[in-house]
Design an enzyme around this catalytic site. Structure first.
Site, PDB file in Angstrom:
ATOM      1  N   ASP A  46      84.297 -95.595   6.241  1.00 10.71           N
ATOM      2  CA  ASP A  46      83.958 -94.270   6.742  1.00 10.71           C
ATOM      3  C   ASP A  46      82.599 -93.814   6.199  1.00 10.71           C
ATOM      4  O   ASP A  46      82.350 -93.809   4.991  1.00 10.71           O
ATOM      5  CB  ASP A  46      85.040 -93.260   6.358  1.00 10.71           C
ATOM      6  CG  ASP A  46      84.821 -91.919   7.024  1.00 10.71           C
ATOM      7  OD1 ASP A  46      84.148 -91.064   6.421  1.00 10.71           O
ATOM      8  OD2 ASP A  46      85.316 -91.720   8.151  1.00 10.71           O
ATOM      9  N   THR A  48      81.111 -90.736   6.406  1.00 10.04           N
ATOM     10  CA  THR A  48      81.115 -89.431   5.738  1.00 10.04           C
ATOM     11  C   THR A  48      81.682 -89.523   4.327  1.00 10.04           C
ATOM     12  O   THR A  48      81.140 -88.940   3.381  1.00 10.04           O
ATOM     13  CB  THR A  48      81.896 -88.406   6.576  1.00 10.04           C
ATOM     14  OG1 THR A  48      81.144 -88.107   7.762  1.00 10.04           O
ATOM     15  CG2 THR A  48      82.137 -87.112   5.811  1.00 10.04           C
ATOM     16  N   CYS A  82      77.404 -93.273  16.794  1.00 10.85           N
ATOM     17  CA  CYS A  82      77.852 -92.554  15.598  1.00 10.85           C
ATOM     18  C   CYS A  82      76.651 -91.831  15.003  1.00 10.85           C
ATOM     19  O   CYS A  82      75.712 -92.482  14.548  1.00 10.85           O
ATOM     20  CB  CYS A  82      78.447 -93.517  14.574  1.00 10.85           C
ATOM     21  SG  CYS A  82      78.815 -92.754  12.974  1.00 10.85           S
ATOM     22  N   ASN A  83      76.672 -90.503  15.028  1.00 13.84           N
ATOM     23  CA  ASN A  83      75.559 -89.730  14.485  1.00 13.84           C
ATOM     24  C   ASN A  83      75.371 -89.975  12.994  1.00 13.84           C
ATOM     25  O   ASN A  83      74.253 -90.132  12.504  1.00 13.84           O
ATOM     26  CB  ASN A  83      75.792 -88.234  14.723  1.00 13.84           C
ATOM     27  CG  ASN A  83      75.663 -87.824  16.177  1.00 13.84           C
ATOM     28  OD1 ASN A  83      74.627 -87.352  16.612  1.00 13.84           O
ATOM     29  ND2 ASN A  83      76.738 -87.998  16.939  1.00 13.84           N
ATOM     30  N   THR A  84      76.476 -89.999  12.245  1.00 19.09           N
ATOM     31  CA  THR A  84      76.390 -90.108  10.792  1.00 19.09           C
ATOM     32  C   THR A  84      75.766 -91.430  10.353  1.00 19.09           C
ATOM     33  O   THR A  84      75.150 -91.512   9.286  1.00 19.09           O
ATOM     34  CB  THR A  84      77.782 -89.931  10.151  1.00 19.09           C
ATOM     35  OG1 THR A  84      78.434 -88.801  10.739  1.00 19.09           O
ATOM     36  CG2 THR A  84      77.685 -89.706   8.658  1.00 19.09           C
ATOM     37  N   THR A 124      79.816 -83.844  11.341  1.00 16.95           N
ATOM     38  CA  THR A 124      80.659 -84.122  10.180  1.00 16.95           C
ATOM     39  C   THR A 124      80.021 -83.557   8.909  1.00 16.95           C
ATOM     40  O   THR A 124      78.823 -83.266   8.864  1.00 16.95           O
ATOM     41  CB  THR A 124      80.842 -85.635   9.976  1.00 16.95           C
ATOM     42  OG1 THR A 124      79.555 -86.225   9.702  1.00 16.95           O
ATOM     43  CG2 THR A 124      81.474 -86.292  11.196  1.00 16.95           C
ATOM     44  N   LYS A 164      90.058 -88.191  16.472  1.00 18.52           N
ATOM     45  CA  LYS A 164      90.216 -89.544  15.927  1.00 18.52           C
ATOM     46  C   LYS A 164      91.676 -89.999  15.915  1.00 18.52           C
ATOM     47  O   LYS A 164      91.954 -91.203  15.852  1.00 18.52           O
ATOM     48  CB  LYS A 164      89.625 -89.626  14.509  1.00 18.52           C
ATOM     49  CG  LYS A 164      88.101 -89.727  14.469  1.00 18.52           C
ATOM     50  CD  LYS A 164      87.598 -89.923  13.059  1.00 18.52           C
ATOM     51  CE  LYS A 164      86.083 -90.046  12.984  1.00 18.52           C
ATOM     52  NZ  LYS A 164      85.548 -91.290  13.565  1.00 18.52           N
ATOM     53  N   CYS A 191      78.519 -85.243  16.599  1.00 17.03           N
ATOM     54  CA  CYS A 191      79.501 -86.273  16.226  1.00 17.03           C
ATOM     55  C   CYS A 191      80.064 -86.797  17.535  1.00 17.03           C
ATOM     56  O   CYS A 191      80.375 -86.010  18.440  1.00 17.03           O
ATOM     57  CB  CYS A 191      80.609 -85.684  15.353  1.00 17.03           C
ATOM     58  SG  CYS A 191      81.932 -86.874  14.987  1.00 17.03           S
TER      59      CYS A 191
END
Length: 227
Positions: A46, A48, A82-84, A124, A164, A191
């Site tokens: 993950d 984040t 996926c932005n993060t 996020t 999710k 996100c």
């Protein structure tokens, strides 16, 4: 030419991204679609949790393995829904022989070209705390704001507890998040799970979807025509 997608971050958003590319490409037959290699790498740690220091397991080594594989498979462009993951963009681009899309910069460039003055960033905790969108807004001279601490918890719950987990959007949460939206603002759905919220709720155009911006960029890059 061939597109490489590092997916599974998350899987439902990645499936929707693939669908968006197919649905938005103007073709007359199967053979006119863009060739793609899609890695649904769901076990990537993950992003984040790592950025916030809640996990020592960095997603970067797995992302770099995927970059290497997609280069070996002779992809001409790589994108990650996926932005993060843009937190690791510099490291990924250094290891790639072909362009790796930066979804966040592409989104802010789009808004600058649209003459946007103010944006509200929904993303996020990892994306918000690392200031990926905020710094990009400053670079392109766009005013921004982020949710209150209370509303940010609702954003995270919408992403992790609802989308999710394969659930529908909780409208009570969503309305609370957006109750103070301003008429002159664009709302960035920063996100990819929030891209699914836009689809489900048929949100208006001022809710900006980075996945759609990536879709249009990819279709143009590969010499195809938008529907």
């Amino acid at each position: 030419m061939r597109l490489g997608i590092i997916g599974g971050v998350g899987s439902m958003a990645s499936a929707y991204f693939y669908e968006m590319i197919i649905e938005n490409t103007k073709v007359n037959c199967d053979q006119e679609h863009i060739d793609m290699v899609i890695l649904n790498h769901a076990t990537i740690p993950d992003r984040t949790a790592y950025i916030l220091g809640k996990s020592n397991e960095s997603p970067l080594p797995e992302l770099l393995k995927d970059i290497k594989l997609l280069n070996k498979l002779k992809c001409d462009m790589i994108t990650i829904p996926c932005n993060t993951s843009c937190y690791f963009h510099k490291e990924m681009q250094k290891k790639s022989k072909v362009p790796v899309n930066n979804m966040i910069e592409d989104t802010i460039k789009y808004l600058k070209e649209a003459n946007a003055k103010k944006v509200y960033i929904l993303a996020t905790d990892g994306t918000i705390n690392s200031k990926l969108y905020q710094e990009m807004c400053e670079k392109y001279e766009i005013e921004y704001r982020i949710p209150t601490e209370e509303n940010q918890k609702l954003v995270m719950s919408t992403i992790y507890d609802d989308i999710k987990c394969g659930k529908n959007t909780n409208l009570e949460k969503w309305n609370k998040i957006n109750e103070n939206n301003k008429e002159d603002e664009y709302i960035i759905l920063g996100c990819t799970e929030l891209s699914l919220v836009k689809k489900e709720l048929n949100l208006p155009e001022n809710f900006v979807d980075p996945l759609l911006i990536q879709t249009k960029k990819i279709i143009s890059y590969f010499g195809k025509e938008l529907k």
